[in-house]
Design a protein around this motif. Structure first.
Motif, PDB file in Angstrom:
ATOM      1  N   GLY A  63       0.821  -1.214   0.000  1.00 21.59           N
ATOM      2  CA  GLY A  63       0.000   0.000   0.000  1.00 21.59           C
ATOM      3  C   GLY A  63       0.851   1.258   0.000  1.00 21.59           C
ATOM      4  O   GLY A  63       0.501   2.250  -0.645  1.00 21.59           O
ATOM      5  N   ALA A  64       1.958   1.229   0.733  1.00 20.74           N
ATOM      6  CA  ALA A  64       2.864   2.374   0.735  1.00 20.74           C
ATOM      7  C   ALA A  64       3.429   2.612  -0.667  1.00 20.74           C
ATOM      8  O   ALA A  64       3.532   3.755  -1.129  1.00 20.74           O
ATOM      9  N   LEU A  65       3.767   1.521  -1.353  1.00 21.87           N
ATOM     10  CA  LEU A  65       4.263   1.670  -2.720  1.00 21.87           C
ATOM     11  C   LEU A  65       3.153   2.171  -3.643  1.00 21.87           C
ATOM     12  O   LEU A  65       3.402   2.982  -4.547  1.00 21.87           O
ATOM     13  N   ALA A  66       1.918   1.716  -3.399  1.00 25.59           N
ATOM     14  CA  ALA A  66       0.786   2.186  -4.199  1.00 25.59           C
ATOM     15  C   ALA A  66       0.561   3.687  -4.009  1.00 25.59           C
ATOM     16  O   ALA A  66       0.271   4.411  -4.967  1.00 25.59           O
ATOM     17  N   ILE A  67       0.686   4.168  -2.761  1.00 28.38           N
ATOM     18  CA  ILE A  67       0.581   5.612  -2.505  1.00 28.38           C
ATOM     19  C   ILE A  67       1.704   6.347  -3.236  1.00 28.38           C
ATOM     20  O   ILE A  67       1.478   7.402  -3.861  1.00 28.38           O
ATOM     21  N   PHE A  68       2.902   5.788  -3.182  1.00 27.94           N
ATOM     22  CA  PHE A  68       4.064   6.400  -3.834  1.00 27.94           C
ATOM     23  C   PHE A  68       3.803   6.597  -5.319  1.00 27.94           C
ATOM     24  O   PHE A  68       3.986   7.692  -5.864  1.00 27.94           O
ATOM     25  N   VAL A  69       3.352   5.526  -6.002  1.00 28.32           N
ATOM     26  CA  VAL A  69       3.169   5.631  -7.448  1.00 28.32           C
ATOM     27  C   VAL A  69       1.906   6.415  -7.792  1.00 28.32           C
ATOM     28  O   VAL A  69       1.868   7.090  -8.830  1.00 28.32           O
ATOM     29  N   TYR A  70       0.877   6.344  -6.926  1.00 29.71           N
ATOM     30  CA  TYR A  70      -0.332   7.116  -7.214  1.00 29.71           C
ATOM     31  C   TYR A  70      -0.043   8.617  -7.183  1.00 29.71           C
ATOM     32  O   TYR A  70      -0.372   9.347  -8.122  1.00 29.71           O
ATOM     33  N   VAL A  71       0.561   9.077  -6.098  1.00 36.00           N
ATOM     34  CA  VAL A  71       0.854  10.512  -5.985  1.00 36.00           C
ATOM     35  C   VAL A  71       1.805  10.925  -7.106  1.00 36.00           C
ATOM     36  O   VAL A  71       1.654  11.995  -7.714  1.00 36.00           O
ATOM     37  N   GLY A  72       2.758  10.062  -7.404  1.00 39.26           N
ATOM     38  CA  GLY A  72       3.683  10.366  -8.484  1.00 39.26           C
ATOM     39  C   GLY A  72       2.996  10.502  -9.827  1.00 39.26           C
ATOM     40  O   GLY A  72       3.262  11.441 -10.582  1.00 39.26           O
ATOM     41  N   ALA A  73       2.091   9.565 -10.135  1.00 37.21           N
ATOM     42  CA  ALA A  73       1.379   9.617 -11.418  1.00 37.21           C
ATOM     43  C   ALA A  73       0.475  10.842 -11.487  1.00 37.21           C
ATOM     44  O   ALA A  73       0.432  11.540 -12.514  1.00 37.21           O
ATOM     45  N   GLU A  74      -0.248  11.109 -10.418  1.00 35.26           N
ATOM     46  CA  GLU A  74      -1.172  12.248 -10.409  1.00 35.26           C
ATOM     47  C   GLU A  74      -0.417  13.564 -10.609  1.00 35.26           C
ATOM     48  O   GLU A  74      -0.818  14.404 -11.422  1.00 35.26           O
ATOM     49  N   VAL A  75       0.676  13.735  -9.881  1.00 35.23           N
ATOM     50  CA  VAL A  75       1.444  14.974  -9.980  1.00 35.23           C
ATOM     51  C   VAL A  75       2.159  15.065 -11.328  1.00 35.23           C
ATOM     52  O   VAL A  75       2.242  16.149 -11.917  1.00 35.23           O
ATOM     53  N   SER A  76       2.661  13.934 -11.822  1.00 34.25           N
ATOM     54  CA  SER A  76       3.344  13.942 -13.120  1.00 34.25           C
ATOM     55  C   SER A  76       2.421  14.434 -14.223  1.00 34.25           C
ATOM     56  O   SER A  76       2.784  15.300 -15.018  1.00 34.25           O
ATOM     57  N   ILE A  77       1.211  13.870 -14.265  1.00 33.16           N
ATOM     58  CA  ILE A  77       0.274  14.270 -15.307  1.00 33.16           C
ATOM     59  C   ILE A  77      -0.066  15.749 -15.176  1.00 33.16           C
ATOM     60  O   ILE A  77      -0.013  16.508 -16.145  1.00 33.16           O
TER      61      ILE A  77
END
Length: 201
Positions: A26-40
């Protein structure tokens, strides 16, 4: 569906956040989610400025950000209602798969189709953060505080993944660099379906 491994704890063994795979995944999922959202969100202005996508002046392209972030706000209200009828893990996986599909569609197209599809991702981002957070903390008991700290720390993905996408954009072009958020959403979909199951390692 949440399941628990009922194996007895090893005598004298101290419980740890690292004994709960649904938490560290879940921590990794938060990491990639926030990363994807901010990247876009970070690259939308330059993306819409691209002659093959929107060919918009930078000032005009900036006005479109409201649709991306506004979609996330609207989707949060829709998601709160939908989660009363759907299991959180499945709802998370569905939203992540749709988001991945929309980003992929934007990568494979040009003009208005590419613009609309990438903006629509915001709508499906809406439930991801709170749903991942809740799934990751399920049944942690006394470790909930430490688990929360690990999840909060994971938002650093919002700084790291955009840098990685920027580096990719310099090498292959911004249009193709969006494959990185696609990978992020694919992992989130896996987490919703499999990784969020509660077991004890």
């Amino acid at each position: 569906e949440l399941t628990r491994d009922l194996r007895p704890a090893v005598p004298g063994q101290t419980d740890s956040v690292w004994h709960h795979p649904h938490l560290y995944w879940g921590a990794l999922a938060i990491f990639v989610y926030v990363g994807a959202e901010v990247s876009i969100g970070s690259f939308l202005i330059n993306y819409f400025n691209d002659p093959q996508i929107g060919n918009l002046p930078l000032a005009t392209a900036a006005n479109y950000l409201i649709f991306y972030w506004g979609g996330a706000m609207v989707g949060r209200f829709i998601g709160a209602l939908a989660l009363q009828y759907f299991k959180p893990g499945r709802a998370l996986a569905l939203c992540a798969l749709v988001a991945a599909g929309l980003v992929a569609l934007s990568m494979l197209t040009f003009g208005h189709v590419a613009m609309i599809s990438i903006l629509a991702v915001g709508l499906f981002n809406s439930i991801m953060f709170p749903t991942i957070f809740a799934l990751a903390l399920a049944e942690l008991g006394p470790l909930t505080g430490k688990g929360s700290g690990l999840l909060v720390f994971s938002i650093v993905g919002g700084a790291i993944i955009p840098l990685a996408q920027g580096a990719l954009a310099d090498r292959m072009g911004l249009h193709h660099a969006f494959f990185l958020p696609v990978i992020c959403y694919a992992f989130i979909a896996w987490y919703g379906m499999r990784g969020s199951r509660v077991v004890v390692a």
